[in-house]
Design an enzyme around this catalytic site. Structure first.
Site, PDB file in Angstrom:
ATOM      1  N   LYS A  21       8.056 -17.661 -12.540  1.00  0.00           N
ATOM      2  CA  LYS A  21       6.683 -17.951 -12.127  1.00  0.00           C
ATOM      3  C   LYS A  21       5.832 -18.189 -13.369  1.00  0.00           C
ATOM      4  CE  LYS A  21       4.713 -15.639  -8.762  1.00  0.00           C
ATOM      5  NZ  LYS A  21       4.206 -14.418  -8.081  1.00  0.00           N
TER       6      LYS A  21
HETATM    7  O1  LIG Z   1       1.535 -13.337  -6.986  1.00  0.00           O
HETATM    8  C1  LIG Z   1       0.546 -13.509  -6.271  1.00  0.00           C
HETATM    9  C2  LIG Z   1       0.172 -12.564  -5.230  1.00  0.00           C
HETATM   10  O2  LIG Z   1       0.745 -12.913  -4.019  1.00  0.00           O
HETATM   11  C3  LIG Z   1      -1.312 -12.380  -5.161  1.00  0.00           C
HETATM   12  O3  LIG Z   1      -1.601 -11.524  -4.107  1.00  0.00           O
HETATM   13  P1  LIG Z   1      -2.981 -10.705  -4.085  1.00  0.00           P
HETATM   14  O4  LIG Z   1      -4.091 -11.677  -4.019  1.00  0.00           O
HETATM   15  O5  LIG Z   1      -2.869  -9.852  -2.856  1.00  0.00           O
HETATM   16  O6  LIG Z   1      -3.004  -9.906  -5.358  1.00  0.00           O
END
Ligand SMILES: O=C[C@H](O)COP(=O)(O)O
Length: 233
Positions: free
Chosen positions: A87
């Site tokens: 990522k």
């Molecule tokens: O990696 C990205 C996450 O899915 C972000 O999720 P979140 O907005 O709940 O921290």
């Protein structure tokens, strides 16, 4: 449709790998922090052994510069396995890194996508997955569903192999909306699965069915028991 878990909590991954058709596991540094200072590579290899090689494992680079991101990516694939999707944040340093990583046949998930424009650039850089942040966009007043729809339309239009892995969900409805907009995959915390599957309405329906059955056949008798009784006679 691909359903992924946005967690590195081993017990949850083991549990839901048995319950749903789990397509993979995603993580980011904030998710890693929730587990404390785990033996990072060993932990990720453990997740791989649970989900299997056919499922996708997405691990985030933490470097801030293109060079540091590329080095992180090589360390990730060398120490976990070559099937991992690295990522990479979709900013200037990250986009430059994505181009280099794709030239080296490393799988990439372009992450931290808050806009259609970032997504378009990530498609052109050759990203395997795009990770638009659904709930975070909503919180910023951005029409997340429309961003995903436009990116899905563009991917289809140019027959790109990039897939949309929508992320950052706070409700079940948001996940449905992302799939409706054309996302091929969605990653979610176990809270989303729990709220969808441990809904009191479902439990009440099951309880009512159990009571009705038992009122006729008796407590503790199920269909398998009836079948055994038939065999005994
Ligand atoms: O990696 C990205 C996450 O899915 C972000 O999720 P979140 O907005 O709940 O921290």
């Amino acid at each position: 449709m691909e359903f992924l878990l946005d967690t590195i909590h081993i017990a949850d991954i083991e549990k839901y790998a048995k319950i749903i058709s789990l397509a993979g596991v995603t993580s980011n540094p904030t998710i890693v922090k929730k587990e404390g200072k785990v033996d990072f590579f060993d932990h990720m290899r453990q997740i791989r052994s649970i989900i299997g090689r056919d499922q996708s494992l997405h691990v985030q680079a933490v470097g801030q510069t293109t060079d540091a991101i590329v080095k992180d990516a090589f360390a990730i694939v060398s120490n976990i396995d070559e099937d991992v999707f690295v990522k990479v944040p979709t900013n200037e340093a990250g986009l430059a890194a994505i181009k280099i990583l794709k030239q080296n046949d490393i799988h990439v998930t372009a992450t931290a996508i808050y806009s259609e424009f970032q997504g378009r650039l990530a498609i052109e850089a050759g990203s395997d997955y795009l990770a638009p942040y659904y709930n975070r966009m909503i919180n910023m007043g951005i029409d997340a569903k429309q961003v995903i729809k436009h990116l899905a339309d563009q991917i289809a239009f140019q027959h790109a192999s990039t897939k949309i892995l929508a992320a950052s969900f706070h409700t079940v409805g948001q996940v449905n909306d992302a799939f409706q907009a054309g996302a091929q995959a969605a990653t979610m915390g176990v809270d989303i699965l729990r709220s969808a599957l441990q809904n009191p309405a479902i439990s009440n329906a099951v309880l009512d069915f159990t009571k009705d059955w038992e009122s006729v056949y008796g407590v503790g008798t199920n269909i398998a028991t009836l079948a055994d009784e038939v065999l005994d006679h």
